[in-house]
Scaffold this motif. Structure first.
Motif, PDB file in Angstrom:
ATOM      1  N   LYS A 112      -8.353  -0.191   1.874  1.00 31.76           N
ATOM      2  CA  LYS A 112      -8.328  -1.129   0.758  1.00 31.76           C
ATOM      3  C   LYS A 112      -6.937  -1.721   0.565  1.00 31.76           C
ATOM      4  O   LYS A 112      -6.783  -2.904   0.251  1.00 31.76           O
ATOM      5  N   ASP A 116     -12.614 -10.170  -7.174  1.00 32.18           N
ATOM      6  CA  ASP A 116     -13.791 -10.993  -6.870  1.00 32.18           C
ATOM      7  C   ASP A 116     -13.974 -11.197  -5.367  1.00 32.18           C
ATOM      8  O   ASP A 116     -15.092 -11.186  -4.858  1.00 32.18           O
ATOM      9  N   ASN A 117     -12.867 -11.384  -4.669  1.00 34.94           N
ATOM     10  CA  ASN A 117     -12.938 -11.674  -3.235  1.00 34.94           C
ATOM     11  C   ASN A 117     -13.159 -10.420  -2.380  1.00 34.94           C
ATOM     12  O   ASN A 117     -13.788 -10.499  -1.326  1.00 34.94           O
ATOM     13  N   HIS A 174     -14.452  -7.528  -3.671  1.00 34.02           N
ATOM     14  CA  HIS A 174     -15.527  -6.712  -4.266  1.00 34.02           C
ATOM     15  C   HIS A 174     -15.029  -5.302  -4.613  1.00 34.02           C
ATOM     16  O   HIS A 174     -15.677  -4.298  -4.326  1.00 34.02           O
ATOM     17  N   SER A 191     -13.156  -3.162  -7.940  1.00 33.12           N
ATOM     18  CA  SER A 191     -12.903  -3.277  -9.378  1.00 33.12           C
ATOM     19  C   SER A 191     -11.412  -3.459  -9.654  1.00 33.12           C
ATOM     20  O   SER A 191     -10.556  -2.994  -8.892  1.00 33.12           O
TER      21      SER A 191
END
Length: 234
Positions: A194, A217-218, A220, A222
């Motif tokens: 990540k 948003d891009n 996915h 939180s």
């Protein structure tokens, strides 16, 4: 002067050995790099860096070390790291890198029992071996012997290198057994993935206004998870 070749994910593009012999030692001077520093990067290989002249500042994830002559730094696979001079002093060192599959095939018991727990352990992203420590001195001794084999390249040197890498790994276990997590922390490995995704996104959109919400948003992920990861990486 030179700089590291890294891609948009901060992965180093330089080959560390090859498929036939996934092992390499690079002999370096910190002042070979622009301004006496090399950029943050990562690679899938394990690394042992041994300083044989001077000193340097070395950062691995959120840990910062001041490496001095005679000390050896272990850098785990898939771990962010960077280095730079200290007060414009010189520093010469060699970086020994090898693919973990050189130790054992992923189907072997040795790989599952002794290699994976180290690779996935969040407690062993890095550590410094000090020559004044009796057990850690054994690790340094093995690293220096492997370097000697690599430079001389006598008959059977490949076999000698693999033999002593396995011995090095055994000593590593003896020294840091209490730090090695037998129950593999795969969540820690996923967190590293990540971090790389976040780094890639920021690199791609650095000229734009970026918010945590944009990243969430891009990718996915939180916002809370991103905030925790970023804070841990500072």
């Amino acid at each position: 002067m030179r700089d590291l070749l890294i891609d948009k994910n901060k992965q180093e593009l330089k080959q560390h050995g090859n498929v036939e012999f996934p092992f390499r030692i690079g002999y370096e001077d910190i002042w070979q790099y622009y301004n006496g520093k090399f950029a943050c990067h990562w690679h899938k290989e394990v690394e042992f860096t041994y300083v044989y002249q001077g000193k340097m500042r070395y950062q691995v994830n959120d840990k910062i070390y001041e490496l001095k002559k005679g000390q050896c730094l272990f850098i785990n696979a898939n771990t962010f790291h960077r280095g730079e001079h200290i007060n414009k002093e010189e520093c010469k060192y060699f970086a020994m890198t090898f693919n973990i599959h050189f130790l054992a095939n992923k189907e072997e018991l040795i790989y599952k029992k002794y290699v994976l727990p180290v690779i996935y352990s969040k407690n062993l992203s890095s550590f410094v071996c000090l020559p004044e420590n009796k057990l850690e001195k054994k690790i340094i001794k093995q690293v220096k012997y492997i370097d000697k084999c690599y430079r001389k390249q006598n008959l059977f040197y490949e076999l000698e290198i693999k033999e002593h890498l396995l011995k090095l790994w055994q000593i590593l276990w003896e020294v840091f057994e209490s730090e090695i997590e037998i129950d593999i922390d795969r969540n820690y490995y996923k967190q590293l993935i990540k971090i790389k995704q976040i780094t890639q996104f920021i690199h791609k959109h650095y000229a734009e206004k970026i918010t945590l919400q944009n990243i969430a948003d891009n990718l996915h992920i939180s916002i809370l998870v991103i905030a925790v990861i970023v804070l841990k990486s500072l």
